[in-house]
Design a protein around this motif. Sequence first.
Motif, PDB file in Angstrom:
ATOM      1  N   SER A  74       0.829   4.065  -4.361  1.00  0.00           N
ATOM      2  CA  SER A  74       0.280   5.307  -4.891  1.00  0.00           C
ATOM      3  C   SER A  74       1.234   5.970  -5.907  1.00  0.00           C
ATOM      4  O   SER A  74       0.843   6.196  -7.057  1.00  0.00           O
ATOM      5  N   PRO A  75       2.492   6.237  -5.530  1.00  0.00           N
ATOM      6  CA  PRO A  75       3.406   6.797  -6.541  1.00  0.00           C
ATOM      7  C   PRO A  75       3.679   5.835  -7.687  1.00  0.00           C
ATOM      8  O   PRO A  75       3.799   6.250  -8.840  1.00  0.00           O
ATOM      9  N   GLU A 113       0.823  -1.213   0.000  1.00  0.00           N
ATOM     10  CA  GLU A 113       0.000   0.000   0.000  1.00  0.00           C
ATOM     11  C   GLU A 113       0.860   1.267   0.000  1.00  0.00           C
ATOM     12  O   GLU A 113       0.529   2.249  -0.649  1.00  0.00           O
ATOM     13  N   VAL A 114       1.959   1.245   0.736  1.00  0.00           N
ATOM     14  CA  VAL A 114       2.798   2.443   0.823  1.00  0.00           C
ATOM     15  C   VAL A 114       3.454   2.750  -0.521  1.00  0.00           C
ATOM     16  O   VAL A 114       3.591   3.901  -0.918  1.00  0.00           O
ATOM     17  N   ALA A 154      -3.347   6.124  -1.393  1.00  0.00           N
ATOM     18  CA  ALA A 154      -2.894   7.221  -0.536  1.00  0.00           C
ATOM     19  C   ALA A 154      -3.678   7.191   0.786  1.00  0.00           C
ATOM     20  O   ALA A 154      -3.148   7.545   1.838  1.00  0.00           O
ATOM     21  N   VAL A 155      -4.936   6.744   0.714  1.00  0.00           N
ATOM     22  CA  VAL A 155      -5.746   6.568   1.928  1.00  0.00           C
ATOM     23  C   VAL A 155      -5.352   5.273   2.646  1.00  0.00           C
ATOM     24  O   VAL A 155      -5.098   5.259   3.851  1.00  0.00           O
ATOM     25  N   HIS A 156      -5.279   4.193   1.871  1.00  0.00           N
ATOM     26  CA  HIS A 156      -4.993   2.883   2.485  1.00  0.00           C
ATOM     27  C   HIS A 156      -3.675   2.912   3.255  1.00  0.00           C
ATOM     28  O   HIS A 156      -3.564   2.345   4.339  1.00  0.00           O
ATOM     29  N   GLU A 157      -2.679   3.561   2.644  1.00  0.00           N
ATOM     30  CA  GLU A 157      -1.376   3.636   3.293  1.00  0.00           C
ATOM     31  C   GLU A 157      -1.503   4.231   4.702  1.00  0.00           C
ATOM     32  O   GLU A 157      -0.919   3.710   5.656  1.00  0.00           O
ATOM     33  N   GLN A 158      -2.264   5.308   4.813  1.00  0.00           N
ATOM     34  CA  GLN A 158      -2.426   5.973   6.114  1.00  0.00           C
ATOM     35  C   GLN A 158      -3.118   5.040   7.114  1.00  0.00           C
ATOM     36  O   GLN A 158      -2.712   4.935   8.268  1.00  0.00           O
ATOM     37  N   VAL A 159      -4.162   4.375   6.665  1.00  0.00           N
ATOM     38  CA  VAL A 159      -4.932   3.504   7.561  1.00  0.00           C
ATOM     39  C   VAL A 159      -4.093   2.292   7.970  1.00  0.00           C
ATOM     40  O   VAL A 159      -4.096   1.874   9.129  1.00  0.00           O
ATOM     41  N   VAL A 203      -3.912   5.393  -7.314  1.00  0.00           N
ATOM     42  CA  VAL A 203      -3.188   6.567  -6.800  1.00  0.00           C
ATOM     43  C   VAL A 203      -3.956   7.129  -5.610  1.00  0.00           C
ATOM     44  O   VAL A 203      -3.394   7.351  -4.534  1.00  0.00           O
ATOM     45  N   GLU A 204      -5.246   7.321  -5.807  1.00  0.00           N
ATOM     46  CA  GLU A 204      -6.067   7.961  -4.777  1.00  0.00           C
ATOM     47  C   GLU A 204      -6.405   6.995  -3.637  1.00  0.00           C
ATOM     48  O   GLU A 204      -6.276   7.343  -2.466  1.00  0.00           O
ATOM     49  N   ALA A 205      -6.805   5.774  -3.999  1.00  0.00           N
ATOM     50  CA  ALA A 205      -7.221   4.817  -2.964  1.00  0.00           C
ATOM     51  C   ALA A 205      -6.051   4.482  -2.043  1.00  0.00           C
ATOM     52  O   ALA A 205      -6.192   4.451  -0.817  1.00  0.00           O
TER      53      ALA A 205
END
Lengths: 113, 350
Positions: free
Chosen positions: B257-258, B253-254, B288-293, B284-286
Amino acid sequence: MPNAPEPAQTAREQRPRRVTIDPEGPLLVEGPVEVVGDDGRVIASRRFTAAICTCRRSRTYPWCDTSHRRRVRRDENAPPDAEPETGTDARTTTRTGKDHDQDSEGEESTDAR
Amino acid sequence: MPAEIQSLATHDAPRESRRTSPPLPEPRGTLSRLVVDTLRGGGSPGPLSLDTHDADPYGDDLQLALYLLYELHYQGFDGVREDLEWDPELLGLRRALEGRFLGALRANCRSTDSAEHALAELLVEPVGYSRTSVGHHLQRDGELWQLREYAAARSLYHLKEADPHAWVIPRLHGRAKAGMVAVEFDEFGAGRPEEIHAQLYADLMEDLALETAYGYYLDAAPAEVLATVNLMSLLGLHRSLRGALIGHFAAVEVTSSPGSRRLAKAMRRCGAGQAAERFYDEHVEADAVHEQVVRRDVIGGLLASEPGLESDVVFGIEATGFLEDRLGARLLSAWRDERSALRTPLEAAA
Protein backbone atom coordinates in the motif's frame (compact mmCIF):
# COMPACT_ATOMS: atom_id res chain seq x y z
CA MET A 1 -21.91 -27.24 -7.00
CA PRO A 2 -25.29 -27.97 -5.29
CA ASN A 3 -28.21 -26.54 -7.18
CA ALA A 4 -29.59 -24.22 -4.54
CA PRO A 5 -28.57 -20.65 -5.28
CA GLU A 6 -31.65 -19.08 -3.79
CA PRO A 7 -31.45 -20.16 -0.14
CA ALA A 8 -27.71 -19.40 -0.11
CA GLN A 9 -28.33 -15.92 -1.45
CA THR A 10 -31.05 -15.26 1.09
CA ALA A 11 -28.80 -16.42 3.88
CA ARG A 12 -26.11 -14.03 2.74
CA GLU A 13 -28.51 -11.11 2.54
CA GLN A 14 -29.84 -11.82 6.03
CA ARG A 15 -26.44 -12.32 7.57
CA PRO A 16 -25.53 -9.37 9.80
CA ARG A 17 -22.76 -7.28 8.31
CA ARG A 18 -19.58 -7.77 10.29
CA VAL A 19 -17.51 -4.81 11.46
CA THR A 20 -14.09 -5.51 12.93
CA ILE A 21 -12.51 -3.02 15.30
CA ASP A 22 -8.78 -2.55 15.61
CA PRO A 23 -7.73 0.20 18.03
CA GLU A 24 -4.55 0.77 16.04
CA GLY A 25 -5.87 0.40 12.52
CA PRO A 26 -8.86 0.93 10.27
CA LEU A 27 -12.41 -0.22 10.84
CA LEU A 28 -13.03 -3.29 8.68
CA VAL A 29 -16.58 -3.39 7.28
CA GLU A 30 -17.95 -6.12 5.04
CA GLY A 31 -18.75 -4.64 1.65
CA PRO A 32 -20.30 -3.31 -0.40
CA VAL A 33 -20.60 -0.10 1.63
CA GLU A 34 -21.48 3.54 1.16
CA VAL A 35 -19.82 6.11 3.35
CA VAL A 36 -21.45 9.50 3.82
CA GLY A 37 -19.06 12.34 4.58
CA ASP A 38 -20.01 15.29 6.78
CA ASP A 39 -20.42 17.34 3.59
CA GLY A 40 -23.07 14.85 2.46
CA ARG A 41 -20.89 13.32 -0.23
CA VAL A 42 -21.46 9.59 -0.69
CA ILE A 43 -18.54 7.34 -1.56
CA ALA A 44 -19.12 3.68 -2.36
CA SER A 45 -16.85 0.65 -2.23
CA ARG A 46 -17.79 -2.65 -3.84
CA ARG A 47 -14.84 -4.45 -2.29
CA PHE A 48 -15.55 -7.60 -0.20
CA THR A 49 -14.29 -5.70 2.83
CA ALA A 50 -13.65 -1.99 3.15
CA ALA A 51 -11.00 -0.61 5.51
CA ILE A 52 -12.32 2.68 6.83
CA CYS A 53 -9.76 5.17 8.07
CA THR A 54 -10.05 6.03 11.76
CA CYS A 55 -6.78 7.95 12.21
CA ARG A 56 -8.05 10.67 9.82
CA ARG A 57 -4.68 10.81 8.12
CA SER A 58 -5.52 8.88 4.99
CA ARG A 59 -5.00 10.62 1.68
CA THR A 60 -7.68 8.40 0.22
CA TYR A 61 -10.17 9.17 2.99
CA PRO A 62 -12.54 7.57 3.98
CA TRP A 63 -10.55 4.50 2.92
CA CYS A 64 -7.45 3.44 4.81
CA ASP A 65 -4.14 3.96 2.98
CA THR A 66 -1.97 2.69 5.88
CA SER A 67 -1.06 6.24 6.94
CA HIS A 68 -1.73 5.16 10.55
CA ARG A 69 1.53 3.22 10.53
CA ARG A 70 4.29 4.09 12.91
CA ARG A 71 7.03 6.05 11.20
CA VAL A 72 10.63 5.52 12.21
CA ARG A 73 13.87 7.15 11.32
CA ARG A 74 16.18 4.37 10.26
CA ASP A 75 19.87 4.81 10.64
CA GLU A 76 21.92 2.78 8.22
CA ASN A 77 22.39 -0.18 10.56
CA ALA A 78 19.86 0.52 13.23
CA PRO A 79 17.57 -2.32 14.27
CA PRO A 80 14.19 -2.00 12.60
CA ASP A 81 12.41 -1.49 15.90
CA ALA A 82 14.52 1.54 16.77
CA GLU A 83 12.89 4.23 18.86
CA PRO A 84 10.72 6.43 16.71
CA GLU A 85 11.68 10.06 16.64
CA THR A 86 9.41 12.37 18.58
CA GLY A 87 6.51 13.40 16.46
CA THR A 88 7.04 10.76 13.81
CA ASP A 89 4.88 8.16 15.45
CA ALA A 90 1.65 8.08 13.52
CA ARG A 91 -0.35 7.35 16.64
CA THR A 92 0.83 10.39 18.56
CA THR A 93 1.44 13.00 15.92
CA THR A 94 -1.18 15.64 15.31
CA ARG A 95 -0.25 16.32 11.72
CA THR A 96 -2.87 15.85 9.08
CA GLY A 97 -2.38 13.31 6.37
CA LYS A 98 -1.33 15.85 3.78
CA ASP A 99 2.07 16.73 5.03
CA HIS A 100 3.88 13.71 6.26
CA ASP A 101 5.76 12.82 3.14
CA GLN A 102 8.69 15.05 2.53
CA ASP A 103 7.46 15.99 -0.91
CA SER A 104 3.73 15.72 -0.50
CA GLU A 105 1.99 18.11 -2.81
CA GLY A 106 -1.45 17.52 -1.36
CA GLU A 107 -3.04 17.96 -4.75
CA GLU A 108 -3.60 14.28 -5.19
CA SER A 109 -5.52 13.99 -1.95
CA THR A 110 -9.03 12.70 -2.22
CA ASP A 111 -9.71 13.64 1.34
CA ALA A 112 -13.45 14.01 1.61
CA ARG A 113 -13.48 16.19 4.69
CA MET B 1 -20.63 -20.66 -30.58
CA PRO B 2 -23.72 -19.30 -28.78
CA ALA B 3 -24.25 -15.58 -29.32
CA GLU B 4 -23.64 -14.59 -25.70
CA ILE B 5 -20.32 -16.46 -25.57
CA GLN B 6 -19.29 -14.91 -28.86
CA SER B 7 -20.11 -11.40 -27.77
CA LEU B 8 -18.09 -11.89 -24.59
CA ALA B 9 -15.18 -13.20 -26.66
CA THR B 10 -15.25 -10.13 -28.88
CA HIS B 11 -15.61 -7.88 -25.88
CA ASP B 12 -12.45 -9.35 -24.35
CA ALA B 13 -10.40 -9.23 -27.52
CA PRO B 14 -8.28 -6.10 -27.02
CA ARG B 15 -5.09 -6.32 -25.01
CA GLU B 16 -5.45 -9.89 -23.74
CA SER B 17 -1.81 -10.46 -22.98
CA ARG B 18 -2.21 -14.22 -22.46
CA ARG B 19 -3.88 -15.02 -25.76
CA THR B 20 -0.56 -16.45 -26.98
CA SER B 21 2.43 -18.13 -25.35
CA PRO B 22 5.84 -16.46 -25.61
CA PRO B 23 8.76 -17.86 -27.61
CA LEU B 24 11.53 -19.66 -25.73
CA PRO B 25 14.17 -17.17 -24.55
CA GLU B 26 17.91 -17.16 -25.22
CA PRO B 27 19.82 -19.46 -22.82
CA ARG B 28 22.19 -17.86 -20.30
CA GLY B 29 24.48 -20.84 -19.59
CA THR B 30 24.64 -24.63 -19.57
CA LEU B 31 21.64 -25.23 -17.31
CA SER B 32 19.24 -22.96 -19.15
CA ARG B 33 20.57 -24.23 -22.51
CA LEU B 34 19.78 -27.79 -21.47
CA VAL B 35 16.24 -26.80 -20.51
CA VAL B 36 15.66 -24.76 -23.68
CA ASP B 37 16.99 -27.58 -25.89
CA THR B 38 14.92 -30.21 -24.08
CA LEU B 39 11.74 -28.15 -24.35
CA ARG B 40 12.37 -27.39 -28.01
CA GLY B 41 13.11 -31.06 -28.73
CA GLY B 42 9.84 -32.24 -27.21
CA GLY B 43 11.35 -33.86 -24.13
CA SER B 44 14.41 -35.74 -23.02
CA PRO B 45 15.48 -38.94 -24.80
CA GLY B 46 17.22 -40.11 -21.61
CA PRO B 47 17.95 -39.03 -18.06
CA LEU B 48 18.86 -35.36 -17.71
CA SER B 49 22.03 -35.37 -15.69
CA LEU B 50 23.83 -32.16 -15.02
CA ASP B 51 25.85 -31.13 -12.04
CA THR B 52 24.04 -28.25 -10.39
CA HIS B 53 26.29 -28.03 -7.35
CA ASP B 54 28.55 -25.30 -8.67
CA ALA B 55 25.79 -23.18 -10.15
CA ASP B 56 25.27 -19.75 -8.57
CA PRO B 57 21.86 -20.15 -6.89
CA TYR B 58 20.96 -16.52 -7.69
CA GLY B 59 22.72 -16.36 -11.06
CA ASP B 60 21.20 -15.84 -14.50
CA ASP B 61 21.69 -19.41 -15.68
CA LEU B 62 20.05 -21.23 -12.77
CA GLN B 63 17.31 -18.66 -12.34
CA LEU B 64 16.37 -18.77 -16.02
CA ALA B 65 16.41 -22.59 -16.08
CA LEU B 66 14.10 -22.63 -13.07
CA TYR B 67 11.89 -19.91 -14.54
CA LEU B 68 11.42 -21.92 -17.74
CA LEU B 69 10.48 -25.06 -15.83
CA TYR B 70 7.99 -23.15 -13.67
CA GLU B 71 6.48 -21.35 -16.62
CA LEU B 72 5.28 -24.72 -17.95
CA HIS B 73 2.73 -24.60 -15.10
CA TYR B 74 1.37 -21.19 -16.17
CA GLN B 75 1.37 -20.27 -19.85
CA GLY B 76 4.02 -22.52 -21.43
CA PHE B 77 6.00 -21.50 -24.50
CA ASP B 78 5.20 -21.29 -28.16
CA GLY B 79 5.92 -24.61 -29.87
CA VAL B 80 6.56 -26.47 -26.59
CA ARG B 81 4.45 -29.54 -25.81
CA GLU B 82 2.04 -28.77 -22.99
CA ASP B 83 2.42 -32.20 -21.36
CA LEU B 84 6.11 -31.52 -20.66
CA GLU B 85 4.75 -29.81 -17.55
CA TRP B 86 4.74 -33.27 -15.97
CA ASP B 87 7.80 -34.79 -17.67
CA PRO B 88 9.63 -36.76 -14.96
CA GLU B 89 13.10 -35.87 -16.27
CA LEU B 90 12.32 -32.14 -16.29
CA LEU B 91 10.70 -32.41 -12.85
CA GLY B 92 13.84 -34.15 -11.58
CA LEU B 93 16.03 -31.35 -12.91
CA ARG B 94 13.66 -28.78 -11.39
CA ARG B 95 14.00 -30.52 -8.03
CA ALA B 96 17.79 -30.18 -8.16
CA LEU B 97 17.62 -26.49 -9.11
CA GLU B 98 15.03 -25.80 -6.43
CA GLY B 99 17.30 -27.46 -3.89
CA ARG B 100 20.11 -25.03 -4.72
CA PHE B 101 17.81 -21.99 -4.64
CA LEU B 102 15.93 -22.97 -1.49
CA GLY B 103 19.13 -23.96 0.32
CA ALA B 104 20.72 -20.60 -0.42
CA LEU B 105 17.61 -18.71 0.70
CA ARG B 106 17.40 -20.65 3.95
CA ALA B 107 21.06 -19.87 4.63
CA ASN B 108 20.53 -16.17 3.91
CA CYS B 109 17.34 -15.67 5.92
CA ARG B 110 17.61 -16.51 9.62
CA SER B 111 16.93 -13.63 11.91
CA THR B 112 13.78 -14.12 13.94
CA ASP B 113 11.46 -16.94 15.00
CA SER B 114 8.34 -14.88 15.46
CA ALA B 115 5.92 -14.07 12.65
CA GLU B 116 4.71 -11.09 14.66
CA HIS B 117 8.23 -9.65 14.85
CA ALA B 118 8.90 -10.32 11.19
CA LEU B 119 5.69 -8.51 10.25
CA ALA B 120 6.28 -5.69 12.71
CA GLU B 121 9.42 -4.78 10.78
CA LEU B 122 7.29 -4.29 7.70
CA LEU B 123 4.58 -2.34 9.49
CA VAL B 124 6.70 0.74 10.08
CA GLU B 125 7.43 3.35 7.47
CA PRO B 126 10.75 5.15 7.20
CA VAL B 127 10.74 8.88 7.82
CA GLY B 128 11.77 10.87 4.80
CA TYR B 129 13.73 9.59 1.85
CA SER B 130 15.15 6.08 1.93
CA ARG B 131 18.21 5.69 -0.29
CA THR B 132 17.75 1.96 -0.64
CA SER B 133 14.10 2.07 -1.73
CA VAL B 134 13.23 1.89 -5.41
CA GLY B 135 9.83 3.42 -4.67
CA HIS B 136 11.37 6.39 -2.84
CA HIS B 137 13.77 6.92 -5.72
CA LEU B 138 11.09 6.74 -8.39
CA GLN B 139 8.75 9.01 -6.47
CA ARG B 140 11.32 11.77 -5.97
CA ASP B 141 13.82 11.44 -8.80
CA GLY B 142 12.51 8.78 -11.16
CA GLU B 143 12.54 9.47 -14.88
CA LEU B 144 10.12 8.08 -17.41
CA TRP B 145 12.70 5.67 -18.88
CA GLN B 146 13.26 4.25 -15.39
CA LEU B 147 9.52 3.81 -14.84
CA ARG B 148 9.36 1.96 -18.15
CA GLU B 149 12.23 -0.33 -17.13
CA TYR B 150 10.61 -0.94 -13.77
CA ALA B 151 7.28 -1.79 -15.40
CA ALA B 152 8.90 -4.09 -17.97
CA ALA B 153 10.83 -5.92 -15.25
CA ARG B 154 7.78 -6.32 -13.01
CA SER B 155 5.61 -7.50 -15.89
CA LEU B 156 7.00 -11.01 -15.45
CA TYR B 157 4.96 -11.17 -12.28
CA HIS B 158 2.17 -8.64 -12.72
CA LEU B 159 0.86 -10.15 -15.97
CA LYS B 160 0.12 -13.23 -13.86
CA GLU B 161 -0.56 -11.31 -10.67
CA ALA B 162 -1.85 -13.49 -7.81
CA ASP B 163 -1.65 -16.69 -9.90
CA PRO B 164 1.23 -18.31 -7.96
CA HIS B 165 -0.68 -17.73 -4.73
CA ALA B 166 -3.83 -19.46 -5.95
CA TRP B 167 -2.01 -22.80 -5.68
CA VAL B 168 -2.06 -22.58 -1.90
CA ILE B 169 -5.85 -22.52 -1.67
CA PRO B 170 -6.45 -26.32 -1.61
CA ARG B 171 -3.84 -26.59 1.13
CA LEU B 172 -5.68 -24.25 3.47
CA HIS B 173 -8.92 -24.64 5.38
CA GLY B 174 -11.25 -22.68 7.62
CA ARG B 175 -10.41 -19.06 8.41
CA ALA B 176 -7.15 -19.06 6.44
CA LYS B 177 -8.88 -20.38 3.33
CA ALA B 178 -11.82 -17.98 3.52
CA GLY B 179 -9.46 -15.01 3.92
CA MET B 180 -7.12 -16.13 1.16
CA VAL B 181 -9.93 -16.71 -1.30
CA ALA B 182 -11.49 -13.32 -0.54
CA VAL B 183 -8.21 -11.55 -1.29
CA GLU B 184 -7.58 -13.59 -4.43
CA PHE B 185 -11.15 -12.83 -5.63
CA ASP B 186 -10.28 -9.14 -5.38
CA GLU B 187 -6.98 -9.68 -7.23
CA PHE B 188 -8.88 -11.45 -10.00
CA GLY B 189 -11.26 -8.54 -10.55
CA ALA B 190 -14.11 -9.60 -8.22
CA GLY B 191 -15.96 -11.14 -11.16
CA ARG B 192 -15.09 -8.48 -13.77
CA PRO B 193 -12.43 -9.35 -16.33
CA GLU B 194 -11.54 -5.72 -17.03
CA GLU B 195 -10.62 -5.33 -13.35
CA ILE B 196 -8.33 -8.34 -13.03
CA HIS B 197 -5.13 -6.86 -11.65
CA ALA B 198 -3.10 -8.49 -14.43
CA GLN B 199 -5.34 -6.63 -16.91
CA LEU B 200 -4.91 -3.33 -15.05
CA TYR B 201 -1.18 -3.94 -15.37
CA ALA B 202 -1.43 -4.53 -19.12
CA ASP B 203 -3.28 -1.19 -19.31
CA LEU B 204 -0.44 0.44 -17.37
CA MET B 205 2.07 -1.04 -19.80
CA GLU B 206 0.12 0.41 -22.73
CA ASP B 207 0.34 3.85 -21.13
CA LEU B 208 4.10 3.42 -20.92
CA ALA B 209 4.32 2.28 -24.57
CA LEU B 210 5.46 -1.20 -23.55
CA GLU B 211 4.62 -4.49 -25.26
CA THR B 212 1.84 -6.17 -23.26
CA ALA B 213 2.29 -9.72 -24.60
CA TYR B 214 2.87 -12.22 -21.80
CA GLY B 215 6.55 -13.01 -21.28
CA TYR B 216 7.75 -10.44 -23.81
CA TYR B 217 10.40 -9.03 -21.47
CA LEU B 218 11.81 -12.35 -20.28
CA ASP B 219 15.07 -11.96 -22.23
CA ALA B 220 15.49 -8.43 -20.84
CA ALA B 221 14.88 -9.44 -17.23
CA PRO B 222 17.98 -9.87 -15.05
CA ALA B 223 18.39 -12.76 -12.62
CA GLU B 224 17.28 -10.56 -9.71
CA VAL B 225 13.84 -10.20 -11.32
CA LEU B 226 13.57 -13.89 -12.18
CA ALA B 227 14.41 -14.80 -8.58
CA THR B 228 11.50 -12.79 -7.16
CA VAL B 229 9.07 -14.59 -9.47
CA ASN B 230 10.71 -18.00 -8.98
CA LEU B 231 10.26 -17.62 -5.23
CA MET B 232 6.48 -17.35 -5.66
CA SER B 233 6.33 -20.35 -7.97
CA LEU B 234 8.55 -22.41 -5.68
CA LEU B 235 6.44 -21.65 -2.61
CA GLY B 236 3.15 -21.96 -4.49
CA LEU B 237 3.86 -25.34 -6.07
CA HIS B 238 4.98 -27.13 -2.90
CA ARG B 239 2.44 -27.98 -0.25
CA SER B 240 5.33 -28.43 2.19
CA LEU B 241 6.10 -24.72 1.73
CA ARG B 242 2.54 -23.45 2.29
CA GLY B 243 3.55 -21.56 5.42
CA ALA B 244 6.30 -19.79 3.50
CA LEU B 245 3.89 -18.97 0.66
CA ILE B 246 1.56 -17.31 3.15
CA GLY B 247 4.46 -15.41 4.71
CA HIS B 248 5.56 -14.25 1.27
CA PHE B 249 2.03 -13.17 0.38
CA ALA B 250 1.70 -11.24 3.63
CA ALA B 251 5.02 -9.48 3.03
CA VAL B 252 3.86 -8.39 -0.42
CA GLU B 253 0.47 -7.16 0.80
CA VAL B 254 1.81 -5.37 3.88
CA THR B 255 4.43 -3.42 1.93
CA SER B 256 2.28 -2.80 -1.13
CA SER B 257 0.00 0.00 0.00
CA PRO B 258 2.65 2.63 0.90
CA GLY B 259 4.87 1.37 -1.91
CA SER B 260 2.06 1.75 -4.42
CA ARG B 261 1.38 5.28 -3.23
CA ARG B 262 4.98 6.21 -4.05
CA LEU B 263 4.73 4.61 -7.47
CA ALA B 264 1.39 6.29 -8.17
CA LYS B 265 3.07 9.61 -7.39
CA ALA B 266 5.98 8.74 -9.65
CA MET B 267 3.57 7.91 -12.49
CA ARG B 268 1.69 11.17 -11.95
CA ARG B 269 4.85 13.24 -11.76
CA CYS B 270 6.18 11.76 -15.02
CA GLY B 271 2.82 12.04 -16.80
CA ALA B 272 2.71 8.31 -17.49
CA GLY B 273 -1.04 8.24 -18.03
CA GLN B 274 -4.32 7.46 -16.30
CA ALA B 275 -4.11 3.67 -16.47
CA ALA B 276 -0.57 3.75 -15.09
CA GLU B 277 -1.75 5.85 -12.16
CA ARG B 278 -4.83 3.72 -11.69
CA PHE B 279 -2.92 0.47 -11.26
CA TYR B 280 -1.05 1.83 -8.27
CA ASP B 281 -3.95 3.89 -6.89
CA GLU B 282 -6.04 0.72 -6.84
CA HIS B 283 -3.28 -1.08 -4.94
CA VAL B 284 -3.05 1.65 -2.29
CA GLU B 285 -6.67 1.06 -1.33
CA ALA B 286 -6.98 -2.66 -2.09
CA ASP B 287 -3.83 -3.69 -0.28
CA ALA B 288 -4.69 -1.67 2.82
CA VAL B 289 -7.62 -4.11 3.07
CA HIS B 290 -5.71 -7.19 1.94
CA GLU B 291 -2.99 -6.58 4.50
CA GLN B 292 -5.55 -6.67 7.32
CA VAL B 293 -7.22 -9.84 6.04
CA VAL B 294 -3.93 -11.62 5.40
CA ARG B 295 -2.53 -10.82 8.83
CA ARG B 296 -5.70 -11.53 10.82
CA ASP B 297 -7.37 -14.34 8.99
CA VAL B 298 -4.82 -15.98 6.73
CA ILE B 299 -1.75 -15.99 8.99
CA GLY B 300 -3.89 -16.01 12.15
CA GLY B 301 -6.01 -18.89 10.89
CA LEU B 302 -3.08 -20.88 9.55
CA LEU B 303 -1.02 -20.62 12.73
CA ALA B 304 -4.01 -21.34 14.95
CA SER B 305 -4.48 -24.67 13.21
CA GLU B 306 -0.84 -25.38 12.34
CA PRO B 307 1.38 -23.57 14.87
CA GLY B 308 4.38 -25.58 13.69
CA LEU B 309 4.40 -23.53 10.48
CA GLU B 310 5.43 -20.28 12.15
CA SER B 311 9.11 -20.57 11.21
CA ASP B 312 8.07 -21.18 7.60
CA VAL B 313 5.86 -18.09 7.63
CA VAL B 314 8.86 -16.11 8.88
CA PHE B 315 11.05 -17.66 6.19
CA GLY B 316 8.59 -16.58 3.48
CA ILE B 317 8.56 -13.01 4.81
CA GLU B 318 12.35 -12.81 5.05
CA ALA B 319 13.08 -14.49 1.72
CA THR B 320 10.76 -12.00 0.03
CA GLY B 321 12.56 -9.05 1.61
CA PHE B 322 15.97 -10.53 0.81
CA LEU B 323 15.21 -10.99 -2.90
CA GLU B 324 13.43 -7.64 -3.18
CA ASP B 325 16.47 -5.92 -1.67
CA ARG B 326 18.74 -7.60 -4.21
CA LEU B 327 16.49 -6.46 -7.04
CA GLY B 328 16.31 -2.94 -5.62
CA ALA B 329 20.12 -2.75 -5.38
CA ARG B 330 20.45 -3.84 -9.02
CA LEU B 331 17.93 -1.28 -10.27
CA LEU B 332 19.24 1.64 -8.20
CA SER B 333 22.93 1.07 -8.90
CA ALA B 334 22.29 1.00 -12.65
CA TRP B 335 19.96 4.00 -12.63
CA ARG B 336 22.27 6.11 -10.48
CA ASP B 337 24.92 5.54 -13.18
CA GLU B 338 22.37 6.48 -15.86
CA ARG B 339 22.57 2.90 -17.16
CA SER B 340 19.83 0.48 -18.10
CA ALA B 341 19.11 -2.01 -15.32
CA LEU B 342 17.83 -4.54 -17.83
CA ARG B 343 19.90 -7.06 -19.79
CA THR B 344 18.91 -5.35 -23.00
CA PRO B 345 17.72 -1.74 -22.95
CA LEU B 346 14.13 -1.07 -24.05
CA GLU B 347 13.33 0.35 -27.43
CA ALA B 348 12.58 4.07 -27.05
CA ALA B 349 8.92 4.91 -26.54
CA ALA B 350 7.21 5.77 -29.81
